[in-house]
Design a protein around this motif. Structure first.
Motif, PDB file in Angstrom:
ATOM      1  N   ALA A  21       0.849  -1.194   0.000  1.00  0.00           N
ATOM      2  CA  ALA A  21       0.000   0.000   0.000  1.00  0.00           C
ATOM      3  C   ALA A  21       0.884   1.243   0.000  1.00  0.00           C
ATOM      4  CB  ALA A  21      -0.907   0.002   1.221  1.00  0.00           C
ATOM      5  N   THR A  33       0.461   5.596   0.166  1.00  0.00           N
ATOM      6  CA  THR A  33      -0.413   6.756   0.365  1.00  0.00           C
ATOM      7  C   THR A  33       0.381   8.007   0.044  1.00  0.00           C
ATOM      8  OG1 THR A  33      -1.567   5.590   2.131  1.00  0.00           O
ATOM      9  CG2 THR A  33      -1.924   7.949   1.977  1.00  0.00           C
ATOM     10  N   THR A  42      -4.233  12.127  -0.921  1.00  0.00           N
ATOM     11  CA  THR A  42      -4.905  11.120  -1.753  1.00  0.00           C
ATOM     12  C   THR A  42      -5.331   9.938  -0.894  1.00  0.00           C
ATOM     13  OG1 THR A  42      -2.911   9.838  -2.287  1.00  0.00           O
ATOM     14  CG2 THR A  42      -3.422  11.722  -3.711  1.00  0.00           C
ATOM     15  N   ASP A  43      -6.244   9.150  -1.450  1.00  0.00           N
ATOM     16  CA  ASP A  43      -6.621   7.903  -0.798  1.00  0.00           C
ATOM     17  C   ASP A  43      -5.519   6.875  -1.022  1.00  0.00           C
ATOM     18  OD1 ASP A  43      -9.131   8.890   0.012  1.00  0.00           O
ATOM     19  OD2 ASP A  43      -9.963   8.479  -1.980  1.00  0.00           O
ATOM     20  N   ARG A  44      -5.519   5.857  -0.197  1.00  0.00           N
ATOM     21  CA  ARG A  44      -4.511   4.803  -0.289  1.00  0.00           C
ATOM     22  C   ARG A  44      -4.670   4.017  -1.589  1.00  0.00           C
ATOM     23  NH1 ARG A  44      -4.008  -0.136   3.943  1.00  0.00           N
ATOM     24  NH2 ARG A  44      -5.836  -0.841   2.826  1.00  0.00           N
ATOM     25  N   GLU A  52      -3.367   0.458  -3.322  1.00  0.00           N
ATOM     26  CA  GLU A  52      -2.680  -0.812  -3.119  1.00  0.00           C
ATOM     27  C   GLU A  52      -2.280  -1.378  -4.470  1.00  0.00           C
ATOM     28  OE1 GLU A  52      -3.853  -3.522   0.258  1.00  0.00           O
ATOM     29  OE2 GLU A  52      -5.782  -2.583  -0.198  1.00  0.00           O
ATOM     30  N   GLY A  64      -7.682   0.767  -5.758  1.00  0.00           N
ATOM     31  CA  GLY A  64      -7.907   2.034  -5.084  1.00  0.00           C
ATOM     32  C   GLY A  64      -8.165   3.171  -6.051  1.00  0.00           C
ATOM     33  N   ALA A 109      -2.522   6.991  -8.765  1.00  0.00           N
ATOM     34  CA  ALA A 109      -2.927   8.180  -8.009  1.00  0.00           C
ATOM     35  C   ALA A 109      -3.041   9.412  -8.904  1.00  0.00           C
ATOM     36  CB  ALA A 109      -1.931   8.454  -6.887  1.00  0.00           C
TER      37      ALA A 109
END
Length: 196
Positions: free
Chosen positions: A24, A26, A30-32, A34, A52, A99
């Motif tokens: 994972a 992060t 931002t959101d995590r 994986e 994600g 991301a």
């Protein structure tokens, strides 16, 4: 969001089997994200899939309002031949690419080029990828209306020369070039295709 990601992981497992590793990452704001690793022992392949990116729809950065339900959703899938290079180091670059819709407002779609600015793994000749058409390896995941399906987008590593050639001639022309020369796009040590 959690329901979407649980369904996405279930779809990945049904298509690729059980993951043998996951990591994972992060990024600030931002959101995590994986990255799951799947081994295809029969084909000698290792596949990396993000989890994600599809939690929220990708939004047009020029839009005045980002709809929390409507918009394309996707995850990224990279397939390489196992044991030829230290490809497990691709986990962070893949998370960076996944991301990018949250960080940069990028809408990732087939035909797009994504660049991480560094080798995808140690010694790799590739710093970017071509986003290919979905549906071959992992089928789209339908979600309840008004949400759009999650598409599982294959990534094809590109050398810097291939990426530059693609910018001029287009994704279809580069894929045709690879096909004509019998390029093994899953070989992590492959040489660049002839662009003459």
């Amino acid at each position: 969001m959690e329901e979407v990601l649980a369904s996405v992981e279930a779809r990945l497992r049904s298509a690729l089997g059980e993951p043998d590793a996951r990591a994972a990452v992060t990024f600030l704001g931002t959101d995590r994200i994986e990255v799951l690793r799947f081994r295809d022992e029969d084909g000698g392949l290792v596949r990396y899939a993000t989890l994600g990116m599809s939690a929220a729809p990708m939004a047009d950065p020029t839009a005045a309002f980002a709809d929390p339900h409507k918009g394309p959703r996707a995850e990224l899938v990279l397939s390489v031949r196992a044991g030829r290079a230290d490809t497990d180091k691709v986990l962070r670059p893949l998370a960076v690419l996944a991301a990018s819709p949250q960080v940069e407002g990028v809408v990732v779609a087939p035909g797009a080029s994504l660049d991480v600015g560094e080798p995808l793994w140690p010694g790799a000749a590739f710093t970017s990828v071509l986003v290919a058409e979905p549906g071959g390896l992992v089928e789209d995941l339908e979600l309840t209306e008004p949400m759009e399906p999650v598409r599982f987008l294959p990534l094809l590593p590109m050398t810097s020369n291939e990426a530059a050639w693609k910018r001029v001639h287009g994704a279809a022309a580069l894929q045709e070039r690879w096909l004509t020369h019998g390029t093994d796009l899953r070989d992590p040590l492959r040489r660049p295709v002839s662009l003459d």
